[in-house]
Design a protein around this motif. Structure first.
Motif, PDB file in Angstrom:
ATOM      1  N   MET A   1     -58.696 -10.371  -0.613  1.00  0.00           N
ATOM      2  CA  MET A   1     -58.546  -8.935  -0.851  1.00  0.00           C
ATOM      3  C   MET A   1     -59.634  -8.472  -1.791  1.00  0.00           C
ATOM      4  SD  MET A   1     -55.548  -6.818  -2.808  1.00  0.00           S
ATOM      5  CE  MET A   1     -56.416  -6.857  -4.376  1.00  0.00           C
ATOM      6  N   GLU A   2     -60.310  -7.384  -1.496  1.00  0.00           N
ATOM      7  CA  GLU A   2     -61.279  -6.764  -2.385  1.00  0.00           C
ATOM      8  C   GLU A   2     -60.744  -5.423  -2.840  1.00  0.00           C
ATOM      9  OE1 GLU A   2     -64.047  -7.775  -3.575  1.00  0.00           O
ATOM     10  OE2 GLU A   2     -64.483  -9.590  -2.441  1.00  0.00           O
ATOM     11  N   PRO A   3     -60.718  -5.136  -4.131  1.00  0.00           N
ATOM     12  CA  PRO A   3     -60.263  -3.822  -4.571  1.00  0.00           C
ATOM     13  C   PRO A   3     -61.112  -2.739  -3.931  1.00  0.00           C
ATOM     14  CG  PRO A   3     -60.440  -5.345  -6.414  1.00  0.00           C
ATOM     15  CD  PRO A   3     -61.072  -6.010  -5.244  1.00  0.00           C
ATOM     16  N   VAL A   4     -60.492  -1.733  -3.407  1.00  0.00           N
ATOM     17  CA  VAL A   4     -61.214  -0.677  -2.708  1.00  0.00           C
ATOM     18  C   VAL A   4     -61.585   0.462  -3.633  1.00  0.00           C
ATOM     19  CG1 VAL A   4     -60.137  -1.246  -0.509  1.00  0.00           C
ATOM     20  CG2 VAL A   4     -59.036   0.405  -2.010  1.00  0.00           C
ATOM     21  N   ASP A   5     -60.983   0.527  -4.806  1.00  0.00           N
ATOM     22  CA  ASP A   5     -61.276   1.592  -5.747  1.00  0.00           C
ATOM     23  C   ASP A   5     -62.556   1.236  -6.503  1.00  0.00           C
ATOM     24  OD1 ASP A   5     -61.396   3.340  -7.927  1.00  0.00           O
ATOM     25  OD2 ASP A   5     -59.228   3.697  -7.805  1.00  0.00           O
ATOM     26  N   LEU A  20     -58.494 -11.680 -13.926  1.00  0.00           N
ATOM     27  CA  LEU A  20     -58.160 -12.354 -12.675  1.00  0.00           C
ATOM     28  C   LEU A  20     -57.028 -11.590 -12.007  1.00  0.00           C
ATOM     29  CD1 LEU A  20     -57.974 -16.087 -13.876  1.00  0.00           C
ATOM     30  CD2 LEU A  20     -59.878 -15.011 -12.665  1.00  0.00           C
ATOM     31  N   LEU A  21     -57.079 -11.426 -10.708  1.00  0.00           N
ATOM     32  CA  LEU A  21     -55.982 -10.828  -9.948  1.00  0.00           C
ATOM     33  C   LEU A  21     -55.337 -11.919  -9.105  1.00  0.00           C
ATOM     34  CD1 LEU A  21     -57.465  -7.418  -8.698  1.00  0.00           C
ATOM     35  CD2 LEU A  21     -56.206  -7.910 -10.797  1.00  0.00           C
ATOM     36  N   HIS A  22     -54.005 -12.105  -9.288  1.00  0.00           N
ATOM     37  CA  HIS A  22     -53.245 -13.115  -8.557  1.00  0.00           C
ATOM     38  C   HIS A  22     -52.298 -12.449  -7.577  1.00  0.00           C
ATOM     39  CE1 HIS A  22     -54.224 -16.697 -11.079  1.00  0.00           C
ATOM     40  NE2 HIS A  22     -54.429 -15.775 -12.014  1.00  0.00           N
ATOM     41  N   GLU A  23     -52.109 -13.073  -6.422  1.00  0.00           N
ATOM     42  CA  GLU A  23     -51.059 -12.647  -5.492  1.00  0.00           C
ATOM     43  C   GLU A  23     -49.706 -12.937  -6.133  1.00  0.00           C
ATOM     44  OE1 GLU A  23     -48.268 -12.349  -2.367  1.00  0.00           O
ATOM     45  OE2 GLU A  23     -48.771 -14.282  -3.264  1.00  0.00           O
ATOM     46  N   ASN A  25     -46.586 -13.675  -5.106  1.00  0.00           N
ATOM     47  CA  ASN A  25     -45.707 -14.770  -4.685  1.00  0.00           C
ATOM     48  C   ASN A  25     -46.387 -16.142  -4.757  1.00  0.00           C
ATOM     49  OD1 ASN A  25     -43.462 -13.075  -4.080  1.00  0.00           O
ATOM     50  ND2 ASN A  25     -44.499 -12.448  -2.200  1.00  0.00           N
ATOM     51  N   SER A  26     -47.548 -16.275  -4.138  1.00  0.00           N
ATOM     52  CA  SER A  26     -48.215 -17.587  -4.121  1.00  0.00           C
ATOM     53  C   SER A  26     -49.022 -17.845  -5.375  1.00  0.00           C
ATOM     54  CB  SER A  26     -49.124 -17.679  -2.892  1.00  0.00           C
ATOM     55  OG  SER A  26     -50.235 -16.792  -3.028  1.00  0.00           O
ATOM     56  N   LEU A  27     -49.361 -16.794  -6.118  1.00  0.00           N
ATOM     57  CA  LEU A  27     -50.153 -16.867  -7.356  1.00  0.00           C
ATOM     58  C   LEU A  27     -51.610 -17.265  -7.088  1.00  0.00           C
ATOM     59  CD1 LEU A  27     -47.640 -18.502  -9.887  1.00  0.00           C
ATOM     60  CD2 LEU A  27     -47.961 -16.100  -9.303  1.00  0.00           C
ATOM     61  N   ARG A  28     -52.059 -17.245  -5.823  1.00  0.00           N
ATOM     62  CA  ARG A  28     -53.458 -17.559  -5.556  1.00  0.00           C
ATOM     63  C   ARG A  28     -54.338 -16.428  -6.087  1.00  0.00           C
ATOM     64  NH1 ARG A  28     -55.530 -15.039  -0.902  1.00  0.00           N
ATOM     65  NH2 ARG A  28     -53.985 -13.820   0.251  1.00  0.00           N
ATOM     66  N   ILE A  29     -55.586 -16.768  -6.416  1.00  0.00           N
ATOM     67  CA  ILE A  29     -56.530 -15.794  -6.971  1.00  0.00           C
ATOM     68  C   ILE A  29     -57.051 -14.900  -5.846  1.00  0.00           C
ATOM     69  CG2 ILE A  29     -58.753 -15.499  -8.133  1.00  0.00           C
ATOM     70  CD1 ILE A  29     -58.221 -18.087  -9.606  1.00  0.00           C
ATOM     71  N   LEU A  30     -56.960 -13.603  -6.078  1.00  0.00           N
ATOM     72  CA  LEU A  30     -57.453 -12.634  -5.096  1.00  0.00           C
ATOM     73  C   LEU A  30     -58.841 -12.114  -5.460  1.00  0.00           C
ATOM     74  CD1 LEU A  30     -54.143 -10.567  -4.711  1.00  0.00           C
ATOM     75  CD2 LEU A  30     -54.993 -12.342  -3.167  1.00  0.00           C
ATOM     76  N   TRP A  31     -59.072 -11.978  -6.778  1.00  0.00           N
ATOM     77  CA  TRP A  31     -60.342 -11.366  -7.214  1.00  0.00           C
ATOM     78  C   TRP A  31     -60.535 -11.679  -8.683  1.00  0.00           C
ATOM     79  CZ3 TRP A  31     -61.745  -7.375 -10.667  1.00  0.00           C
ATOM     80  CH2 TRP A  31     -63.042  -6.861 -10.515  1.00  0.00           C
ATOM     81  N   ALA A  32     -61.773 -11.659  -9.146  1.00  0.00           N
ATOM     82  CA  ALA A  32     -62.095 -11.858 -10.561  1.00  0.00           C
ATOM     83  C   ALA A  32     -63.295 -10.995 -10.923  1.00  0.00           C
ATOM     84  CB  ALA A  32     -62.397 -13.331 -10.841  1.00  0.00           C
ATOM     85  N   ASN A  33     -63.365 -10.512 -12.149  1.00  0.00           N
ATOM     86  CA  ASN A  33     -64.527  -9.730 -12.559  1.00  0.00           C
ATOM     87  C   ASN A  33     -65.641 -10.668 -13.015  1.00  0.00           C
ATOM     88  OD1 ASN A  33     -63.659 -10.547 -15.067  1.00  0.00           O
ATOM     89  ND2 ASN A  33     -63.687  -8.497 -15.988  1.00  0.00           N
ATOM     90  N   GLN A  34     -66.797 -10.079 -13.350  1.00  0.00           N
ATOM     91  CA  GLN A  34     -67.966 -10.871 -13.695  1.00  0.00           C
ATOM     92  C   GLN A  34     -67.741 -11.698 -14.952  1.00  0.00           C
ATOM     93  OE1 GLN A  34     -70.613 -11.262 -11.769  1.00  0.00           O
ATOM     94  NE2 GLN A  34     -71.419 -12.783 -13.217  1.00  0.00           N
ATOM     95  N   LYS A 109     -48.399  -4.893  -4.979  1.00  0.00           N
ATOM     96  CA  LYS A 109     -48.311  -5.410  -6.340  1.00  0.00           C
ATOM     97  C   LYS A 109     -49.132  -6.682  -6.473  1.00  0.00           C
ATOM     98  CE  LYS A 109     -43.738  -3.618  -7.561  1.00  0.00           C
ATOM     99  NZ  LYS A 109     -42.358  -3.993  -7.972  1.00  0.00           N
ATOM    100  N   VAL A 110     -49.868  -6.774  -7.587  1.00  0.00           N
ATOM    101  CA  VAL A 110     -50.609  -7.985  -7.928  1.00  0.00           C
ATOM    102  C   VAL A 110     -50.377  -8.275  -9.404  1.00  0.00           C
ATOM    103  CG1 VAL A 110     -52.384  -7.581  -6.185  1.00  0.00           C
ATOM    104  CG2 VAL A 110     -52.708  -6.709  -8.506  1.00  0.00           C
ATOM    105  N   ILE A 111     -50.674  -9.506  -9.816  1.00  0.00           N
ATOM    106  CA  ILE A 111     -50.582  -9.874 -11.228  1.00  0.00           C
ATOM    107  C   ILE A 111     -52.000  -9.862 -11.801  1.00  0.00           C
ATOM    108  CG2 ILE A 111     -49.922 -11.648 -12.892  1.00  0.00           C
ATOM    109  CD1 ILE A 111     -47.878 -12.651 -10.912  1.00  0.00           C
ATOM    110  N   MET A 112     -52.236  -9.013 -12.774  1.00  0.00           N
ATOM    111  CA  MET A 112     -53.540  -8.948 -13.434  1.00  0.00           C
ATOM    112  C   MET A 112     -53.478  -9.758 -14.728  1.00  0.00           C
ATOM    113  SD  MET A 112     -55.786  -5.654 -14.665  1.00  0.00           S
ATOM    114  CE  MET A 112     -54.588  -5.136 -15.912  1.00  0.00           C
TER     115      MET A 112
END
Length: 489
Positions: A1-5, A20-23, A25-34, A109-112
Motif C-alpha cells: 500500500m502506498e499512501p495516496v495523500d 512505520l505503517l503496519h497492517e 491484523n498481520s502487523l506487516r509493514i506497509l510503508w516507512a518514511n525516509q 485503519k493502520v498502526i502508525m
C-alpha cells in the motif's frame, strides 16, 4: 500500500521522527518514511519484506512476543507507548521511544509507529519491564494488568500490576497455569479456556476470584484474546480489579434479601390479623347456635326441625371458619416461594378475598372489572399479592372516613404489554396529601392494615420492573395504579 495523500507523505518524509505503517491484523509493514529507512539502513522495499523479529534487538529483554503484544494492545485500545530497541541491517542496535497509534489512512485503519531514537548508551539503559514500559499508557488509563500466555495457557510475561492483582511478583507468576491463579466464573469460562485451542479466534470474558494473604477475596474481570502472528499463537489476558463492584452487587443483593424477609414477615402478620379478626365471627356464631341447641335438646316439646336448623347453622359457620383457615394456609404456603411465572389475574382474585373481608367490616362495596384474559408475569406472586392488599387496605381506610360514595373500584387490564391494576376510591383525596408524599406514608394513618407500607410496596413494584402511580379521582379521591411488565413470549 502506498499512501495516496501527497501532502501527508511529504510532511512525514520531512519528519526527523521515523515512521512505520503496519497492517492492523498481520502487523506487516506497509510503508516507512525516509528517516525510518535511514535508521534501519534498509530501503522501503526491503523493510516491507521484514518480519518483526528481523527488526528487533536480540537482547532477551526485547522478546518478539512482547513487541507483538505491544502492537496488538495499540490495535485494541487505539494507542500504546514503550521503549524498544531495534536492529539495523548492519547489525547495530538503536534504542527508541516508540509510540504506536491506530490511524485511518486511505479509507482503512493502520498502526502508525513513531520512532524517536534516544541518546542512551546500551550499557546505561534503564531496566525494561515488559508491561510497565510497553503498556504504560494502557495501564495508567485503564487500571488493567496484562498477562501473556503460551499455547499451554501458562504465564510467560506479566506486568507488575497484573502479578500484584494475583498476589505475586512478575517473576513468581511466570510458569503458572492461568486456571491455577484463581476461581473462574462463570463455569463456562473455565471450559472456554480449556477448549480455546479449537477456536483460536475465541474471545473470553470472565471473572476471577483470588484469595488474598489475609484470606479475604479479590475479584478480577478478565478479557482474553488469541492472536496468531507469523504462525505463532499468542494469548493476551487483561485483568482489572472489580472488587468494589462485586461488593456493591453483594450489598444490593443483601438489601433485596432483607426486603424479601420484611415483606414475608409482614405477610405472616397480615394473615395473623385476618385470622384473629375473621375467625372470631364464625366461631362466636357457632358457640351461640351450640348454646341454643344445648338449651333446647332437653326440652321434651322441642321440634326436630329446630335442632336440625341449629346444627346446620353450626356446621355452616364452622365451614366458613375452615375456608378462612384454608385460604390463609394457601397464601402463607407460598411465602417462601421463589421467582416464577404466575397469572396476575389469579393473584388479584386471591388478594380480593382478604380485601373483601376488610371491606365488609366497614360496609364498603367492592366493584371489580377483571376480565378473563390471563396476564402472565415473572416474579413472586406472594409479594405482588401483598402490594395489592396494601393498596386496597389504604383505599378502604380512606373510604370508611369519607362522606362520599363508599365504593372501592378495582380494574385490571392489559395495557399494551403492561398489566395495569387500578384501585380507585372517593376518600379524602390528594388535596391533603401531595402525590409525591403518598409513598412516604402520608396517604394513610391506619392502625392495623397491611403493615408493609407504601414505600416497600413501591420497592417491590420497581424490583418487578413496574411502578405505582397516584392520580386524583373524580369528583374526589385517589386512583392508585400498579403497572407491571407482562412476560414476553
Amino acid at each position: 500500500m502506498e499512501p495516496v495523500d501527497e501532502d501527508f507523505r511529504s510532511m512525514i518524509q520531512q519528519s526527523p521522527t521515523g515512521v512505520l505503517l503496519h497492517e492492523v491484523n498481520s502487523l506487516r509493514i506497509l510503508w516507512a518514511n525516509q528517516t525510518a529507512c535511514e535508521l534501519f539502513k534498509y530501503d522501503l522495499a526491503e523493510l516491507r519484506s521484514l518480519k518483526a523479529h528481523h527488526m528487533s534487538s536480540q537482547n532477551e529483554r526485547y522478546h518478539r512476543e512482547d513487541g507483538v503484544a505491544w502492537l496488538h494492545s495499540a490495535a485494541l485500545f487505539g494507542s500504546s507507548s514503550r521503549q524498544w530497541k531495534y536492529l539495523a541491517s548492519d547489525g547495530t542496535e538503536f534504542l527508541t521511544d516508540a509510540t504506536a497509534t491506530v490511524v485511518r489512512l486511505d479509507g482503512q485503519k493502520v498502526i502508525m509507529v513513531e520512532l524517536r531514537p534516544t541518546d542512551h548508551e546500551i550499557g546505561a539503559e534503564e531496566p525494561i519491564d515488559w508491561a510497565t514500559v510497553s503498556l504504560e499508557r494502557i495501564i495508567s488509563h485503564t487500571s488493567s494488568g496484562i498477562l501473556v500466555l503460551d499455547d499451554a495457557d501458562r504465564v510467560v510475561r506479566a506486568s507488575p500490576l497484573a502479578a500484584g492483582l494475583f498476589g505475586k511478583t512478575s517473576e513468581d507468576i511466570v510458569g503458572i497455569h492461568v486456571l491455577e491463579l484463581g476461581k473462574m466464573s462463570p463455569e463456562s469460562a473455565e471450559l472456554d479456556f480449556q477448549q480455546k485451542d479449537t477456536d483460536p479466534n475465541k474471545k473470553i470474558n470472565c471473572r476471577i476470584k483470588v484469595k488474598n494473604a489475609d484470606n479475604s477475596s479479590r475479584w478480577l474481570a478478565g478479557y482474553l484474546e488469541n492472536v496468531e502472528i507469523d504462525d505463532t499463537n499468542l494469548s493476551v489476558l487483561m485483568v482489572r480489579d472489580i472488587t468494589d463492584r462485586i461488593e456493591a452487587e453483594e450489598h444490593v443483593a443483601a438489601q433485596r434479601t432483607q426486603l424479601e424477609y420484611l415483606s414475608r414477615y409482614n405477610a405472616m402478620g397480615d394473615m395473623a390479623l385476618l385470622l384473629a379478626h375473621d375467625l372470631g365471627q364464625p366461631l362466636a356464631a357457632s358457640l351461640n347456635f351450640l348454646s341454643g341447641v344445648k338449651t333446647r335438646i332437653n326440652d321434651p316439646h322441642v321440634e326436630a326441625d329446630t335442632l336440625s336448623y341449629g346444627i346446620e347453622m353450626i356446621e355452616k359457620q364452622l365451614n366458613r371458619a375452615s375456608e378462612i383457615v384454608s385460604s390463609a394456609k394457601r397464601y402463607v404456603r407460598r411465602i417462601e416461594s421463589t421467582t416464577a411465572t404466575f397469572n396476575l389475574l389469579d393473584a388479584v382474585k386471591e388478594s380480593l378475598y382478604f380485601v373483601r373481608l376488610r371491606a365488609t367490616e366497614f360496609d364498603v362495596p367492592v366493584k371489580v372489572e377483571l376480565g378473563n384474559q390471563p396476564l402472565l408475569l415473572e416474579g413472586e406472586q406472594v409479594l405482588i399479592g401483598q402490594v395489592i392488599i396494601n393498596l386496597c387496605m389504604n383505599a378502604i381506610d380512606e373510604i370508611k372516613d369519607s362522606d362520599n360514595n363508599k365504593e372501592l373500584h378495582v380494574t385490571l387490564r392489559d395495557d399494551g404489554g403492561l398489566a395495569s391494576l387500578s384501585i380507585a376510591d372517593q376518600g379524602r383525596g390528594m388535596k391533603e396529601h401531595p402525590a409525591d408524599r403518598l409513598a412516604l406514608g402520608a396517604f394513610s394513618s391506619k392502625e392495623d392494615g397491611s403493615g408493609i407500607g407504601l414505600i416497600i410496596s413501591e420497592q417491590i413494584a420497581q424490583r418487578h420492573g413496574g411502578t405505582i402511580q397516584f392520580t386524583p379521582n373524580e369528583p374526589q379521591g385517589t386512583i392508585a395504579t400498579l403497572t407491571l411488565p407482562l412476560k414476553s413470549d
